[in-house]
Design a protein around this motif. Sequence first.
Motif, PDB file in Angstrom:
ATOM      1  N   ALA A  79      -7.938   7.243   7.006  1.00 29.90           N
ATOM      2  CA  ALA A  79      -6.941   7.091   5.656  1.00 29.90           C
ATOM      3  C   ALA A  79      -5.546   6.588   5.793  1.00 29.90           C
ATOM      4  O   ALA A  79      -5.478   5.898   5.268  1.00 29.90           O
ATOM      5  N   ASP A  80      -4.993   6.299   6.616  1.00 32.04           N
ATOM      6  CA  ASP A  80      -4.548   5.585   6.990  1.00 32.04           C
ATOM      7  C   ASP A  80      -4.450   4.144   7.257  1.00 32.04           C
ATOM      8  O   ASP A  80      -3.753   3.139   7.648  1.00 32.04           O
ATOM      9  N   LEU A  82      -6.688   2.476   5.892  1.00 24.96           N
ATOM     10  CA  LEU A  82      -6.822   2.115   4.647  1.00 24.96           C
ATOM     11  C   LEU A  82      -5.159   1.926   4.104  1.00 24.96           C
ATOM     12  O   LEU A  82      -4.822   0.771   3.773  1.00 24.96           O
ATOM     13  N   LYS A  83      -4.909   3.007   3.675  1.00 22.40           N
ATOM     14  CA  LYS A  83      -2.972   2.507   3.878  1.00 22.40           C
ATOM     15  C   LYS A  83      -2.630   1.603   4.342  1.00 22.40           C
ATOM     16  O   LYS A  83      -1.710   0.650   3.594  1.00 22.40           O
ATOM     17  N   ARG A  84      -2.676   1.300   5.668  1.00 22.39           N
ATOM     18  CA  ARG A  84      -1.976   0.096   6.201  1.00 22.39           C
ATOM     19  C   ARG A  84      -1.757  -1.545   5.707  1.00 22.39           C
ATOM     20  O   ARG A  84      -1.915  -2.248   5.735  1.00 22.39           O
ATOM     21  N   ASN A  86      -3.779  -1.668   2.756  1.00 24.70           N
ATOM     22  CA  ASN A  86      -3.058  -2.048   1.197  1.00 24.70           C
ATOM     23  C   ASN A  86      -1.591  -1.924   1.322  1.00 24.70           C
ATOM     24  O   ASN A  86      -1.243  -3.460   0.618  1.00 24.70           O
ATOM     25  N   PHE A  87      -1.184  -1.704   2.203  1.00 21.84           N
ATOM     26  CA  PHE A  87       0.355  -2.989   2.742  1.00 21.84           C
ATOM     27  C   PHE A  87       0.482  -3.773   2.976  1.00 21.84           C
ATOM     28  O   PHE A  87       1.226  -4.044   2.572  1.00 21.84           O
ATOM     29  N   LYS A  89      -1.496  -5.997   1.348  1.00 26.24           N
ATOM     30  CA  LYS A  89      -2.172  -6.747   0.935  1.00 26.24           C
ATOM     31  C   LYS A  89      -2.091  -7.889   0.160  1.00 26.24           C
ATOM     32  O   LYS A  89      -2.879  -8.838  -0.181  1.00 26.24           O
ATOM     33  N   ASP A  98     -12.522   3.828   1.574  1.00 26.53           N
ATOM     34  CA  ASP A  98     -13.145   5.118   2.703  1.00 26.53           C
ATOM     35  C   ASP A  98     -14.380   5.559   2.094  1.00 26.53           C
ATOM     36  O   ASP A  98     -14.251   6.122   1.561  1.00 26.53           O
TER      37      ASP A  98
END
Length: 291
Positions: A79-80, A82-84, A86-87, A89, A98
């Motif tokens: 999950a983290d 994925l966020k990174r 997208n950060f 992106k 995920d």
Amino acid sequence: MDTGTCFLADRGVLKIVGDATALLHKVITNTMLNFVPGEARYSALLTPQGKLLFDFFILPLPEGPEAGYLIDCAKEQSADLLKRINFHKMRAKFTVEDVSEQFGVAAFWGSDPAPAIEGAVIYLDPRAPEMGKRLIASRAALAALPADTTAYEAHRVSLGVPKGGVDFPYGDTFLHDANIDRCNGVDFKKGCYVGQEVVARVHFRRSARKRIIPLHFEGPTPALGTEIKAGETSIGQVSSTAGAAGLAMLRLDRLEDARTAGTPVKAGEAVVEAFVPAEFVESAAGVEKRL
């Protein structure tokens, strides 16, 4: 012969759909160019200060890189990660999902054939020549495979391949300390990526102070976290163990001083023999010259 097959329940999967090649090439430590069929790249994502946040395998979808990628990562980090992604992106035209609850990862090595799982995506583990292969498939199908990771962990330790969260902590480890470079996780010829300046400086100056080193214990196998001492000087802590073998991140200069002085190295009651590659010894000597 060392051989086996194992479901790696602690691994998760991200799926990237769309044109992500250019963005990822500018962000992660390995190149995203010129994949060949069946190839995965071991790579990492760093802080701007060069600290290791995530390590993972990335491979093109079966339709090709232009369609997107799969990422084999630590499940607790999926999950983290994925966020990174997208950060970073910005306006790139891709989506990240995920899919760790639906898909998982298995490993097979030695003479074991690939498990007969329909739709499985199979790829080489590039960290060491003998590590074998991995595959991504549905968790329902993977549930039929052996789930005991004892043999796999012994195989990994025997090859000196570190594991994130066990042999090095995420968020507070430099790339060279974790041997990511030695596990084919860095392309030193590509352009800039997050943390690249620190990685390049350590690489070209040969200034890594610590490395993860294979160990052999003479005596009772020490527990995870046992301090390793040369006389009264701490040089590291025991991480992975498998019988009389183990791994530990050691201070190269202190280990070399102990060897020069003939000082025994111990972890608890066990005498420790450290198998240090020649290039690591040269690096330790280079650090000493610069101090």
